[in-house]
Design an enzyme around this catalytic site. Structure first.
Site, short mmCIF file in Angstrom:
data_model
loop_
_atom_site.label_atom_id
_atom_site.label_comp_id
_atom_site.label_asym_id
_atom_site.label_seq_id
_atom_site.Cartn_x
_atom_site.Cartn_y
_atom_site.Cartn_z
N GLU A 174 7.51 36.80 -19.64
CA GLU A 174 8.59 36.22 -20.35
C GLU A 174 9.03 37.73 -20.75
OE1 GLU A 174 7.23 33.70 -22.31
OE2 GLU A 174 6.11 32.65 -21.34
N GLU A 193 -0.98 33.67 -21.81
CA GLU A 193 -0.71 34.85 -23.25
C GLU A 193 -1.83 33.92 -23.92
OE1 GLU A 193 4.14 34.72 -24.41
OE2 GLU A 193 2.49 32.78 -25.22
#
Length: 417
Positions: free
Chosen positions: A315, A211
């Site tokens: 995820e 991220e």
């Protein structure tokens, strides 16, 4: 943004051959008599590593090829995964065995996060999962080197809009500093786990600096400048693992977040450092950014598949239904209907006492028994000559530094300017 199509065309001989065929057809060449590769060239292409790490173990190469081929299947084409909270038997029981008790199925993939409290004794649960046919994915949730006293919780920044420090201070060739020492220590701990798993024959799907296009982590995008040197730090991790530690049991996963702050490929390290592109996404309907009108100027799915790499949900989970009411079937429904290139989903364990794990979501039995879903008993990437409960143990420099290369030797990638 990196022009991925050009890189794919340069790196993949199949794409080049297809382009040449199309060109020949347009020019009126009699294609039936054309030979694009001689016998020696063909043999070289067939044996050439497909992994980012040219020295990757045969098992790592075979596993990546398996992921590349999954979208061509009619069934058994999406790997199931579940993150556990820490690398411990208790966490494995809570998230994995509870899922088995409810569904009769183990997830194919188990995910872990390397934290400061990890010890080598903990990793036996991962080795056991691997030897029983499962897969392992791993990320590092590192302490902020500029705020080490706060531990792993300092990975999140208090003010995402505040100016972030220059990540190049942490690189192997940078001047010594307290911040660099903190980071290198965390990197060594991650390397220790990769090494131990490699000695047991396991391949690790590693997601460093996940991220990074978001602003919420210390390694993430600086919103004042709209940039970060996360690309350089990712490459530094790559060189530390593959060259300094000489560990080659890794598939390298670039894992951007949803493009709230920056496009998914903002800090893509380059195709030579990446095996798979697996974004994170939390949404009740499992739509990625770009699907709903007016939600984002980017199209995350279109961007990630443009790399030509195997893709998956690094995820995933719900965004608001965090009480166990989320319909877990949404995952495979969305993949079937909207994102057919996805090769795996990896559900997070939760946060702030929220229910996110598969074992406590609704209709998880139907998800784990869907014809498209691969559970641990259905993982079939291993070469036919290797039993499903074991793998060839890497030897020599494939798992540890050779005598001529000290463990702390500095091998450096080119730094972005």
């Amino acid at each position: 943004m990196v022009r991925m199509a050009e890189e794919i065309g340069r790196r993949r001989f199949i794409g080049a051959a297809a382009g040449a065929i199309a060109l020949g057809a347009a020019g009126g060449i009699a294609l039936a008599n054309q030979q694009w590769f001689g016998p020696e060239e063909t043999a070289e292409q067939e044996t050439k590593p497909i992994t980012a790490d040219p020295a990757a173990t045969p098992d790592a190469q075979a596993l990546l090829k398996w992921f590349r081929d999954l979208p061509t299947r009619d069934s058994q084409r999406v790997v199931s995964g579940q993150q556990i909270d820490d690398i411990s038997a208790a966490s494995f029981d809570h998230f994995i065995e509870a899922l088995v008790k409810r569904t009769g199925k183990y997830p194919a993939m188990v995910g872990v996060m390397v934290r400061d409290a990890w010890t080598r004794a903990d990793s036996k649960i991962l080795i056991d999962h691997w030897k029983r046919g499962g897969l392992i994915t791993m990320d590092i949730h590192p302490t902020n080197p500029w705020n080490p006293s706060s531990g792993a919780n300092s990975a999140w920044v208090k003010d995402p809009k505040a100016t972030k420090p220059d990540l190049r201070m942490l690189l192997a060739t940078s001047d010594s500093s307290p911040q660099r020492n903190v980071w290198r220590g965390q990197l060594e701990k991650m390397g220790d786990l990769v090494e131990e798993l490699g000695q047991a024959g396991a391949v690790v799907m590693l997601r460093p600096l996940h991220e990074g296009n978001g602003s919420w982590f210390w390694w993430g995008q600086d919103m004042s400048t709209r940039r970060t040197f996360a690309r350089d730090l990712y490459r530094d991790v790559y060189y530390y693992i593959t060259q300094t530690r000489r560990l080659h049991n890794v598939l390298w996963v670039y894992s951007p977040g949803a493009s709230w702050d920056g496009p998914a490929l903002s800090y893509y390290p380059g195709p030579e450092y990446v095996d798979m592109v697996c974004p994170t996404r939390y949404d009740d309907d499992m739509y990625m950014l770009g699907e709903r009108k007016g939600e984002s100027p980017n199209n995350d799915y279109k961007d990630i598949i443009s790399t030509g790499k195997p893709v998956g949900f690094g995820e995933c989970g719900p965004s608001t239904k965090l009480d166990g009411s989320w319909d877990a079937r949404t995952i495979i429904k969305r993949i079937k209907e909207t994102y057919p290139a996805m090769t795996y989903f990896h559900c997070w364990h939760g946060w702030e006492n929220k229910v996110m794990e598969l074992a406590r979501d609704k209709y998880v039995e139907e998800l784990m028994n869907d014809p498209w879903v691969i559970t641990r008993d259905k993982v079939d990437w291993r070469p036919k000559t290797v039993p499903a409960t074991s793998t060839t143990r890497p030897t020599g420099p494939t798992t540890s530094p050779g005598p001529s290369t000290p463990r702390n030797a500095v091998i450096r990638p080119q730094v972005t300017r």
